[in-house]
Design a protein around this motif. Structure first.
Motif, mmCIF file in Angstrom:
data_model
loop_
_atom_site.group_PDB
_atom_site.id
_atom_site.type_symbol
_atom_site.label_atom_id
_atom_site.label_comp_id
_atom_site.label_asym_id
_atom_site.label_seq_id
_atom_site.Cartn_x
_atom_site.Cartn_y
_atom_site.Cartn_z
ATOM 1 N N LEU A 92 -30.987 49.803 14.348
ATOM 2 C CA LEU A 92 -31.900 48.673 14.543
ATOM 3 C C LEU A 92 -31.878 48.138 15.965
ATOM 4 O O LEU A 92 -32.827 47.498 16.397
ATOM 5 C CB LEU A 92 -31.543 47.530 13.585
ATOM 6 N N GLY A 93 -30.779 48.380 16.681
ATOM 7 C CA GLY A 93 -30.646 47.845 18.026
ATOM 8 C C GLY A 93 -30.144 46.408 17.985
ATOM 9 O O GLY A 93 -29.748 45.898 16.939
ATOM 10 N N PRO A 94 -30.190 45.727 19.143
ATOM 11 C CA PRO A 94 -29.703 44.351 19.180
ATOM 12 C C PRO A 94 -30.729 43.370 18.597
ATOM 13 O O PRO A 94 -31.922 43.489 18.848
ATOM 14 C CB PRO A 94 -29.495 44.090 20.673
ATOM 15 N N ILE A 95 -30.244 42.430 17.802
ATOM 16 C CA ILE A 95 -31.093 41.377 17.235
ATOM 17 C C ILE A 95 -30.369 40.052 17.432
ATOM 18 O O ILE A 95 -29.229 39.880 16.998
ATOM 19 C CB ILE A 95 -31.390 41.620 15.740
ATOM 20 N N ASP A 96 -31.021 39.124 18.114
ATOM 21 C CA ASP A 96 -30.463 37.805 18.387
ATOM 22 C C ASP A 96 -30.628 36.914 17.162
ATOM 23 O O ASP A 96 -31.631 37.019 16.447
ATOM 24 C CB ASP A 96 -31.201 37.210 19.594
ATOM 25 N N TRP A 97 -29.672 36.011 16.934
ATOM 26 C CA TRP A 97 -29.771 35.119 15.779
ATOM 27 C C TRP A 97 -31.009 34.234 15.839
ATOM 28 O O TRP A 97 -31.507 33.806 14.792
ATOM 29 C CB TRP A 97 -28.524 34.247 15.646
ATOM 30 N N THR A 98 -31.526 33.972 17.033
ATOM 31 C CA THR A 98 -32.739 33.152 17.127
ATOM 32 C C THR A 98 -33.942 33.859 16.512
ATOM 33 O O THR A 98 -34.939 33.215 16.200
ATOM 34 C CB THR A 98 -33.060 32.780 18.586
ATOM 35 N N ASP A 99 -33.849 35.170 16.319
ATOM 36 C CA ASP A 99 -34.926 35.951 15.704
ATOM 37 C C ASP A 99 -34.751 36.117 14.194
ATOM 38 O O ASP A 99 -35.572 36.765 13.542
ATOM 39 C CB ASP A 99 -35.003 37.350 16.343
ATOM 40 N N SER A 151 -17.905 46.288 1.646
ATOM 41 C CA SER A 151 -19.137 46.238 0.858
ATOM 42 C C SER A 151 -20.261 45.527 1.610
ATOM 43 O O SER A 151 -20.024 44.824 2.604
ATOM 44 C CB SER A 151 -18.873 45.498 -0.451
ATOM 45 N N SER A 152 -21.468 45.669 1.095
ATOM 46 C CA SER A 152 -22.626 44.958 1.647
ATOM 47 C C SER A 152 -22.413 43.454 1.561
ATOM 48 O O SER A 152 -22.782 42.719 2.478
ATOM 49 C CB SER A 152 -23.899 45.331 0.890
ATOM 50 N N GLN A 153 -21.800 42.991 0.474
ATOM 51 C CA GLN A 153 -21.531 41.564 0.316
ATOM 52 C C GLN A 153 -20.612 41.052 1.410
ATOM 53 O O GLN A 153 -20.821 39.947 1.937
ATOM 54 C CB GLN A 153 -20.906 41.277 -1.064
ATOM 55 N N ASP A 154 -19.608 41.841 1.779
ATOM 56 C CA ASP A 154 -18.697 41.441 2.848
ATOM 57 C C ASP A 154 -19.430 41.348 4.190
ATOM 58 O O ASP A 154 -19.206 40.415 4.966
ATOM 59 C CB ASP A 154 -17.531 42.426 2.977
ATOM 60 N N VAL A 155 -20.296 42.309 4.459
ATOM 61 C CA VAL A 155 -21.052 42.305 5.711
ATOM 62 C C VAL A 155 -21.969 41.087 5.770
ATOM 63 O O VAL A 155 -22.037 40.388 6.788
ATOM 64 C CB VAL A 155 -21.860 43.613 5.889
ATOM 65 N N VAL A 156 -22.666 40.798 4.678
ATOM 66 C CA VAL A 156 -23.560 39.632 4.633
ATOM 67 C C VAL A 156 -22.761 38.349 4.832
ATOM 68 O O VAL A 156 -23.194 37.438 5.551
ATOM 69 C CB VAL A 156 -24.379 39.609 3.319
ATOM 70 N N ALA A 157 -21.581 38.244 4.235
ATOM 71 C CA ALA A 157 -20.750 37.048 4.398
ATOM 72 C C ALA A 157 -20.369 36.842 5.862
ATOM 73 O O ALA A 157 -20.429 35.718 6.382
ATOM 74 C CB ALA A 157 -19.496 37.154 3.524
ATOM 75 N N VAL A 158 -19.989 37.919 6.539
ATOM 76 C CA VAL A 158 -19.628 37.815 7.958
ATOM 77 C C VAL A 158 -20.857 37.433 8.787
ATOM 78 O O VAL A 158 -20.776 36.567 9.666
ATOM 79 C CB VAL A 158 -19.000 39.134 8.463
ATOM 80 N N MET A 159 -22.000 38.046 8.498
ATOM 81 C CA MET A 159 -23.217 37.725 9.245
ATOM 82 C C MET A 159 -23.593 36.256 9.054
ATOM 83 O O MET A 159 -23.926 35.567 10.014
ATOM 84 C CB MET A 159 -24.365 38.647 8.829
ATOM 85 N N ARG A 160 -23.523 35.776 7.837
ATOM 86 C CA ARG A 160 -23.859 34.370 7.568
ATOM 87 C C ARG A 160 -22.894 33.434 8.279
ATOM 88 O O ARG A 160 -23.278 32.357 8.706
ATOM 89 C CB ARG A 160 -23.862 34.108 6.067
ATOM 90 N N ASN A 161 -21.635 33.839 8.389
ATOM 91 C CA ASN A 161 -20.646 33.028 9.083
ATOM 92 C C ASN A 161 -20.967 32.896 10.572
ATOM 93 O O ASN A 161 -20.629 31.893 11.198
ATOM 94 C CB ASN A 161 -19.250 33.636 8.890
ATOM 95 N N HIS A 162 -21.625 33.898 11.125
ATOM 96 C CA HIS A 162 -21.980 33.890 12.546
ATOM 97 C C HIS A 162 -23.337 33.215 12.807
ATOM 98 O O HIS A 162 -23.649 32.923 13.952
ATOM 99 C CB HIS A 162 -22.026 35.318 13.101
ATOM 100 N N LEU A 163 -24.131 33.007 11.773
ATOM 101 C CA LEU A 163 -25.445 32.360 11.965
ATOM 102 C C LEU A 163 -25.252 30.977 12.576
ATOM 103 O O LEU A 163 -24.390 30.214 12.124
ATOM 104 C CB LEU A 163 -26.197 32.236 10.640
ATOM 105 N N PRO A 164 -26.036 30.615 13.580
ATOM 106 C CA PRO A 164 -25.859 29.329 14.266
ATOM 107 C C PRO A 164 -25.878 28.113 13.336
ATOM 108 O O PRO A 164 -25.082 27.199 13.506
ATOM 109 C CB PRO A 164 -27.028 29.279 15.253
ATOM 110 N N GLU A 165 -26.768 28.074 12.342
ATOM 111 C CA GLU A 165 -26.846 26.900 11.476
ATOM 112 C C GLU A 165 -25.573 26.729 10.637
ATOM 113 O O GLU A 165 -25.274 25.646 10.181
ATOM 114 C CB GLU A 165 -28.093 26.910 10.591
ATOM 115 N N ARG A 166 -24.822 27.812 10.445
ATOM 116 C CA ARG A 166 -23.566 27.726 9.696
ATOM 117 C C ARG A 166 -22.459 27.145 10.565
ATOM 118 O O ARG A 166 -21.496 26.608 10.063
ATOM 119 C CB ARG A 166 -23.144 29.113 9.207
ATOM 120 N N ARG A 167 -22.590 27.300 11.882
ATOM 121 C CA ARG A 167 -21.533 26.849 12.795
ATOM 122 C C ARG A 167 -21.767 25.409 13.253
ATOM 123 O O ARG A 167 -20.896 24.810 13.836
ATOM 124 C CB ARG A 167 -21.483 27.768 14.014
ATOM 125 N N SER A 168 -22.951 24.845 13.041
ATOM 126 C CA SER A 168 -23.256 23.508 13.547
ATOM 127 C C SER A 168 -22.510 22.448 12.798
ATOM 128 O O SER A 168 -22.201 22.525 11.682
ATOM 129 C CB SER A 168 -24.743 23.191 13.428
#
Length: 172
Positions: free
Chosen positions: A90-97, A155-172
């Motif tokens: 997929l290449g690089p994808i910024d969280w703003t996208d 698992s896919s669930q683990d990857v999604v959990a890590v991605m959600r943890n990095h999402l900016p709205e989760r860190r605010s």
């Protein structure tokens, strides 16, 4: 606790996933077996069986080539950071996208489905292969940014959990 699980609690660090050699080899073996069975079908005298065999050889032959190439690849399959993520296809994808990430099932298999704010803009800047696969995914009702974790050590669930943890709205 795995390295990936340790990083879920600390979004400032990058989480890197590389393909499992064992899982990749098993998928390559399955593809090779499917190519062989397709070849057996091609040798039959019935036209419909030969057609199915030819399709099997084409599809699973391509899968076999990709899996064997992946066995020799040393670069990570997925890198997730606070800025976004980079997937080998997929290449690089910024969280703003990104609007969000979820799990979708395609033929019963879990895939990571990344909801994009502007899918057309993403496809425009992507490689030809990613554009074609992205449009096919959209035709089936998925985001153009969908990827498998079959060869990942988690698992896919683990990857999604890590991605959600990095999402900016989760860190605010």
């Amino acid at each position: 606790m795995t390295e990936s699980e340790k990083r879920v609690g600390n979004p400032e660090q990058a989480t890197v996933y590389t393909a499992s050699k064992l899982r990749t080899a098993l998928l390559a073996l399955g593809a090779a077996l499917s190519v062989f069975l397709g070849y057996v079908l091609v040798l039959t005298t019935e036209a419909s069986a030969a057609f199915v065999g030819a399709l099997s050889i084409l599809f699973f032959g391509a899968c076999l080539v990709l899996m064997v190439a992946q066995l020799f690849r040393r670069s990570p399959a997925l890198v997730i950071t606070d800025r976004g993520f980079t997937h080998r296809r997929l290449g690089p994808i910024d969280w703003t996208d990104v609007d969000g990430v979820a799990i979708s099932r395609i033929a019963g298999q879990p895939f990571v489905d990344v909801a994009l704010r502007d899918p057309a803009a993403y496809l425009e800047r992507s490689s030809l292969r990613t554009r074609v696969l992205g449009r096919v995914n959209q035709g089936f009702g998925y985001s153009p940014a969908v990827f498998s974790t079959q060869t990942f050590p988690v698992s896919s669930q683990d990857v999604v959990a890590v991605m959600r943890n990095h999402l900016p709205e989760r860190r605010s």
